[in-house]
Enzyme design. Structure first.
Site, mmCIF file in Angstrom:
data_model
loop_
_atom_site.group_PDB
_atom_site.id
_atom_site.type_symbol
_atom_site.label_atom_id
_atom_site.label_comp_id
_atom_site.label_asym_id
_atom_site.label_seq_id
_atom_site.Cartn_x
_atom_site.Cartn_y
_atom_site.Cartn_z
ATOM 1 N N ASP A 281 0.959 -1.268 -0.122
ATOM 2 C CA ASP A 281 -0.004 -0.016 0.217
ATOM 3 C C ASP A 281 0.698 1.336 -0.119
ATOM 4 O OD1 ASP A 281 -2.637 1.190 0.540
ATOM 5 O OD2 ASP A 281 -1.602 2.154 2.242
ATOM 6 N N GLU A 310 1.713 -0.043 -4.941
ATOM 7 C CA GLU A 310 0.773 1.001 -5.335
ATOM 8 C C GLU A 310 1.564 2.473 -5.439
ATOM 9 O OE1 GLU A 310 -3.206 2.865 -3.784
ATOM 10 O OE2 GLU A 310 -1.597 2.442 -2.387
#
Length: 567
Positions: A281, A310
């Site tokens: 993330d 990400e």
């Protein structure tokens, strides 16, 4: 504070003990000696010569050939799940006494809805039969937060599955059963921040454990600062050390004990839960040198493990910076194998909505982004997607136009990279009322007793929902065995008048994909594609199994994507 730690059993020895700023912590460096066996190793803590505590340290046995575990790749399609919104397999854990968020209301966008790990376990056969081969869940670890605890991104205990999702043993069972079914379980890892309710926030080991002294200072969200050759120190510091939101304290990844804690936690979960990969993330919000060290440490243990980061940027220059093997102007060397292909997602969404008759728009957006693959170290190891848990569902992006929706999905499942599909996409789930995350992360049909619709049985489905699910099942299961899609080269031809043609080919075979965005049928002159296909070739339509012999031209129906196996 000032404690002495020693091991009482041969096989594990204490190398170093470090006192923290808080008197309630000791950091102990242990050495696992050659020939050590799995088992319990008592550690004795003494102060002023007296034993004040004993820790029964457990040294677990690694799974056979664990270091060489396989991972997800271009042969796979990832199914992204929001656990709280997928299926409620164990209503007994819907509310857990003592936890801060006691909400349970399926009618409220940001309350908990009751989905859990048992619900995912109950649907493994469905996921497998649909043709998905990897599962990425939004985080399952404890989020004992006051509000919006359902999404999982505010960790309050790195080593514990949230009790409203189940137990650590449930998660391990999911990993083992996923593996037994020939699929991979991908864990969502959060390096950058924790939740404000984390157990250590009331008594931090070191004064610099959290950035900005534990007080909220917002990040700028200017991810370009990491690569910007003209960046100011002010902007660079705020990007990586500022907090994401007030409820998510930013971890000081320059602290060596914080570094080790995060690294060891990741490795522990991989081993414990039989993981087949990771998703990271908010990757560019981390200190980049720590992120590289973390990646190196994980890959040192598991050389074949795939990990996708990400980086939410539509600029391939920014995204490519993070991929392993990329030669960067500033000399930074990343070890991250894969990236989420946000540039392609953005291009695909715009391509489906724009007028192809305008220069550079429509399908030309896809062509342009794919042409930029030259800046990636490994463009095949990008995760391609139309939507995810943080953006409007693809069916809503294309304004609920089923033809454009299928065209976009067909593209994702046949282009280069590793496709990711958000749960419910296969049954036309959408967010018609708003772009609120709580609506985007809607409840999966049939995940709760009494649901009018059921995705497993197609109970209550409209004709459109049935045909869409059948479309996905057909294409996904074909792709599972289409090696040319997994490893073949990609050659594409510049879109003309709303028609885009590309080929995947290798010694394993050849596939031709034709996308016609026009409201009318088009006749293609096949002479334009003579370098890869010639009249007389046998074409088999993957979606309906019909065959034809190619002539000098090809008729392509309106608003259709055709996938042909070529012989």
């Amino acid at each position: 504070s000032g404690g002495v730690v020693s091991s009482t059993k041969k096989g594990l020895s204490v190398k170093k003990v470090t006192n923290a700023d808080s008197p309630n912590y000791l950091f102990v460096d242990l050495v696992v000696e050659a020939g050590a066996q799995a088992g319990i190793y008592p550690l004795i803590i003494k102060k002023n010569g007296a034993v004040i505590h004993t820790i029964n340290y457990s040294l677990e046995a690694r799974a056979k050939n664990s270091a060489n575990r396989p991972s997800y790749s271009t042969k796979d399609v990832i199914y992204l799940i929001t656990p709280d919104r997928f299926a409620n397999g164990n209503p007994a854990n819907d509310k857990v006494a003592g936890m801060r968020d006691m909400s349970l209301n399926r009618g409220a966008l940001y309350d908990r809805h009751g989905g859990d790990l048992r619900g995912i376990l109950d649907h493994l056969d469905y996921i497998k039969n649909m043709g998905f081969t990897a599962i990425w869940n939004m985080p399952e670890v404890e989020n004992d937060q006051t509000l919006e605890s359902y999404h999982g991104y505010g960790i309050t205990d790195h080593y514990k599955i949230d009790r409203r999702f189940g137990t650590n043993e449930d998660y391990r069972e999911l990993g083992m059963k996923t593996q037994a079914n020939g699929m991979y379980l991908i864990k969502d890892i959060i390096l950058n921040h924790c939740g404000s309710g984390h157990w250590w926030m009331d008594d931090m080991p070191f004064k610099d454990w959290i950035n900005y002294g534990g007080k909220f200072v917002s990040t700028t969200h200017r991810r370009e600062t990491v690569q910007d050759p003209h960046v100011s120190k002010y902007d660079a510091k705020l990007q990586t050390e500022g907090w994401f939101v007030p409820a998510m304290p930013d971890l000081n990844q320059k602290n060596p004990f914080m570094q080790r804690y995060i690294i060891q936690n990741t490795i522990w979960w991989i081993e414990y839960a039989h993981l087949g990969g990771l998703r990271i993330d908010t990757y560019p919000y981390s200190d980049k040198y720590f992120a590289a060290r973390w990646s190196d440490a994980v890959l040192n243990e598991y050389p074949n493990l795939n990990m996708v980061g990400e980086e939410w940027s539509s600029n391939p220059i920014i995204t490519s910076y993070w991929q392993r093997g990329k030669v960067n102007r500033d000399g930074f060397k990343s070890s991250l194998p894969a990236l989420m292909d946000f540039p392609l997602q953005n291009a695909l969404s715009e391509a489906m909505n724009e007028n192809d008759q305008e220069w550079g728009k429509g399908l030309n957006k896809i062509y342009s982004v794919i042409s930029n693959d030259l800046i990636y170290a490994n463009p095949d190891n990008l995760v391609v997607f139309g939507d995810n848990h943080d953006m409007s569902r693809f069916y809503s992006q294309v304004k609920h136009d089923q033809a454009l929706f299928r065209m976009g999905m067909t593209y994702l499942l046949t282009t280069r990279g590793i496709p990711q599909i958000f749960y419910g996409t296969e049954i036309l789930m959408s967010n018609p009322k708003s772009n609120e995350h709580g609506e985007i992360r809607g409840d999966f049909y049939g995940g709760w007793p009494g649901d009018i619709k059921d995705a497993v049985t197609q109970r209550g489905f409209t004709a459109d929902e049935k045909s869409t699910q059948d479309f996905f099942k057909k294409l996904l299961n074909w792709r599972k065995h289409a090696e040319v899609i997994h490893t073949g080269k990609l050659t594409h031809f510049g879109p003309e008048n709303g028609v885009y043609v590309y080929f995947r080919y290798s010694e394993k075979g050849k596939v031709m994909v034709v996308m016609n965005k026009n409201a009318t049928a088009k006749t293609l002159s096949m002479g334009n594609f003579a370098e890869l296909i010639k009249p007389g070739a046998k074409l088999t339509d993957v979606l309906n199994d019909k065959t034809q012999v190619l002539g000098a031209s090809l008729e392509v129906p309106a608003k259709t994507a055709l996938v042909f196996e070529v012989k």
